[in-house]
Structure formats: structure tokens, C-alpha cells
Design an enzyme around this catalytic site. Structure first.
Site, PDB file in Angstrom:
ATOM      1  N   SER A 139     -11.693  15.490   7.355  1.00 25.53           N
ATOM      2  CA  SER A 139     -12.898  14.727   7.238  1.00 25.53           C
ATOM      3  C   SER A 139     -12.540  13.761   5.966  1.00 25.53           C
ATOM      4  O   SER A 139     -11.749  13.992   5.125  1.00 25.53           O
ATOM      5  CB  SER A 139     -14.109  15.689   6.900  1.00 25.53           C
ATOM      6  OG  SER A 139     -15.158  14.890   6.738  1.00 25.53           O
ATOM      7  N   TYR A 152     -18.569  23.032   3.723  1.00 24.23           N
ATOM      8  CA  TYR A 152     -17.759  22.015   4.422  1.00 24.23           C
ATOM      9  C   TYR A 152     -16.526  21.485   3.822  1.00 24.23           C
ATOM     10  O   TYR A 152     -15.459  21.169   4.269  1.00 24.23           O
ATOM     11  CB  TYR A 152     -18.756  21.017   4.892  1.00 24.23           C
ATOM     12  CG  TYR A 152     -18.259  19.968   6.048  1.00 24.23           C
ATOM     13  CD1 TYR A 152     -18.040  20.485   7.343  1.00 24.23           C
ATOM     14  CD2 TYR A 152     -17.861  18.761   5.808  1.00 24.23           C
ATOM     15  CE1 TYR A 152     -17.663  19.525   8.433  1.00 24.23           C
ATOM     16  CE2 TYR A 152     -17.417  17.932   6.700  1.00 24.23           C
ATOM     17  CZ  TYR A 152     -17.336  18.161   7.972  1.00 24.23           C
ATOM     18  OH  TYR A 152     -16.806  17.423   8.989  1.00 24.23           O
TER      19      TYR A 152
END
Length: 276
Positions: A139, A152
Site C-alpha cells: 500500500s 494496517y
């Protein structure tokens, strides 16, 4: 990227579905997996209608190593070889570290990181045999740390480090290992997220994120990823925001964090006190 045997996890929605459909249109054979069997069935139906080669679908929890191993056995028995594995399945949550339980934190790591590890391990023999591509979804938050996303970010940084190390180990085998860093992509990941701390207006927060941050269409993100796989790129940056953050992080490794937090805080509507 034609007439290949491709495995995609998290294929029921978002980037995973778009990857499946664009690869289906090229006549590839697809083994698709998702935790949600109904969403997966919808992807399979669409893929069949637009000309996919042989199709295999499996409801799958990527955090369960035994399930992933059984899925790999089924895929190799059906397809014989695997040319591309895309470890795409992922989840997120909202909430700072102090508000997040150990169980919730672990769940994000189990899906986002251990799901990648399980998939890579299960399909590695087939990818070695085909000298294929192992593609792991990190990401933008695998490039920078962001408040309220400790779980995350930890999972996506782990995917990045794992992919970089594995790339060195597999070079001699001719296996291409790619780490993908999508920026803000227009999917339902924010609406599917859990909240670990109260917010004044959850719907308003999600709407602001979708309007100001999650801008890149999922089909465009998939196109960029597929092109990166075709060219056997090792790092695939998806979106101008990912490219900007990557450049800023390289040029100003110590100064970039505050600027990025201010930009993200402005986009999401968080007040200044919620940002570092």
C-alpha cells in the site's frame, strides 16, 4: 498477459475483481478466491461472460494456512501450472493504537500479512516450476506510517519487507516478485472497515475519504498492476499519490511525515489535534 494461469485472492470486489475481469477479457485461466462467496460468484459470472479461460472459484479465508494450502492443491490439480499469483486480499480498520484491542490488531496482520505469507508458501513450488510472477499487494501505507492506521501500516510494511527479501531468494529460480503500492483507490474498503474508536459522524468521515482521497478508479489501478506484471517490474506504484509519497520519502526521509499527515488530515477532515 494472455493464456496464463492466474490466481487472485480477494477477487470478490475492488481491485481484485477488476484484475480478474481484465485478465478474463484476455482469455486467461483464473483461480479466484474471496472470503465472501456471494461476491466471488458475481465476479465468476462476469468473468465467464467476457471470455475467461477455465475458471475455478473458492471461498477462502487467507489467514487460515490449511485452507490456503488446500486451495493451492486444488488449483495445481486443475490447471497443472500457475503463472501468476496475486496476493490481493486485505482489510483495514480505523482507530489509534491505544484504542485497538490486541485481537483486532492481530486480525489485520493475519489477513494482510500472513495471508500473503500463506499464499506465497503454498504456490511457491508451482511458481518456481513456471518461473512465474508472485505479486503482493502492499500500500501507500507500506511507504509511510499514518496515525490511526498502526495495524494496517504494520501489515503493509511487513508485506513490503517480505517481498523484497523473497525477491532476492528467488532470483536464481527466475521467479518475478513484485510489491504493489496502491494509493487512494475507489473501492469499498473504507466502508467495509471496522472502527475501534468512536467518531462524531462515521458516514461523513467515510464520505470525505471517498471524495478527497480514494479517487483512482479500481479499473485503472488494475490496468497499472497488470502492465507492471507484464513488464516484470519489482515495484508497482499505483496512482499519482503513491508516486508522490514514494518520491518525497526518498528525497526527504525525515521531513516527509508531517507534511503527509497534514495532507491526509485535511482530506479526511480530522482536526489538528488528531494529527501528529
Amino acid at each position: 498477459m494472455r493464456s496464463k494461469n492466474v490466481v487472485i485472492t480477494g477477487a470478490g470486489s475492488g481491485i481484485g475483481r477488476e484484475l480478474a475481469l481484465q485478465l478474463a477479457a484476455r482469455g486467461n485461466a483464473l483461480a479466484l478466491a474471496d472470503l465472501d462467496p456471494q461476491s466471488l460468484d458475481e465476479t465468476l459470472i462476469q468473468a465467464r461472460l467476457i471470455g475467461a479461460g477455465p475458471l475455478l472459484g473458492q471461498a477462502l479465508d487467507v489467514s487460515d494456512e490449511a485452507q490456503v494450502r488446500d486451495f493451492a492443491t486444488q488449483v495445481t490439480a486443475s490447471f497443472g501450472t500457475v503463472d501468476v499469483l496475486i496476493n490481493n486480499a486485505g482489510i483495514t480498520r480505523f482507530g489509534d493504537f491505544a484504542s485497538t484491542s490486541a485481537e483486532a490488531f492481530r486480525k489485520v496482520l493475519d489477513v494482510n500479512f500472513w495471508g500473503v505469507v500463506h499464499g506465497s508458501r503454498a504456490f511457491l513450488p508451482a511458481l518456481r516450476a513456471s518461473r512465474g510472477s508472485l505479486v503482493n499487494l502492499s500500500s501507500l501505507f507500506g511507504l509511510i506510517g499514518v496515525a490511526g492506521q498502526a495495524h494496517y501500516c504494520a501489515s503493509k510494511f511487513a508485506v513490503r519487507g517480505f517481498s523484497e527479501a523473497l525477491r532476492q531468494e528467488l532470483k536464481a529460480d527466475g521467479v518475478h516478485v513484485a510489491c504493489v503500492h496502491p494509493g487512494g483507490v475507489r473501492t469499498r474498503i473504507a466502508r467495509s472497515a471496522s472502527f475501534d474508536q468512536a467518531v462524531d459522524d462515521q458516514e461523513a468521515l467515510i464520505s470525505r475519504l471517498e471524495k478527497n482521497t480514494l479517487k483512482l478508479p479500481a479499473d485503472e489501478a488494475a490496468r497499472i498492476i497488470i502492465e507492471g506484471i507484464r513488464l516484470r517490474r519489482e515495484r508497482i506504484l499505483v496512482g499519482r499519490d503513491a508516486k508522490f509519497v514514494d518520491l518525497l520519502q526518498r528525497l526527504l526521509p525525515c521531513a516527509h511525515t508531517g507534511l503527509i499527515h497534514r495532507l491526509l488530515g485535511r482530506a479526511s477532515g480530522r482536526n489538528k489535534s488528531a494529527n501528529p
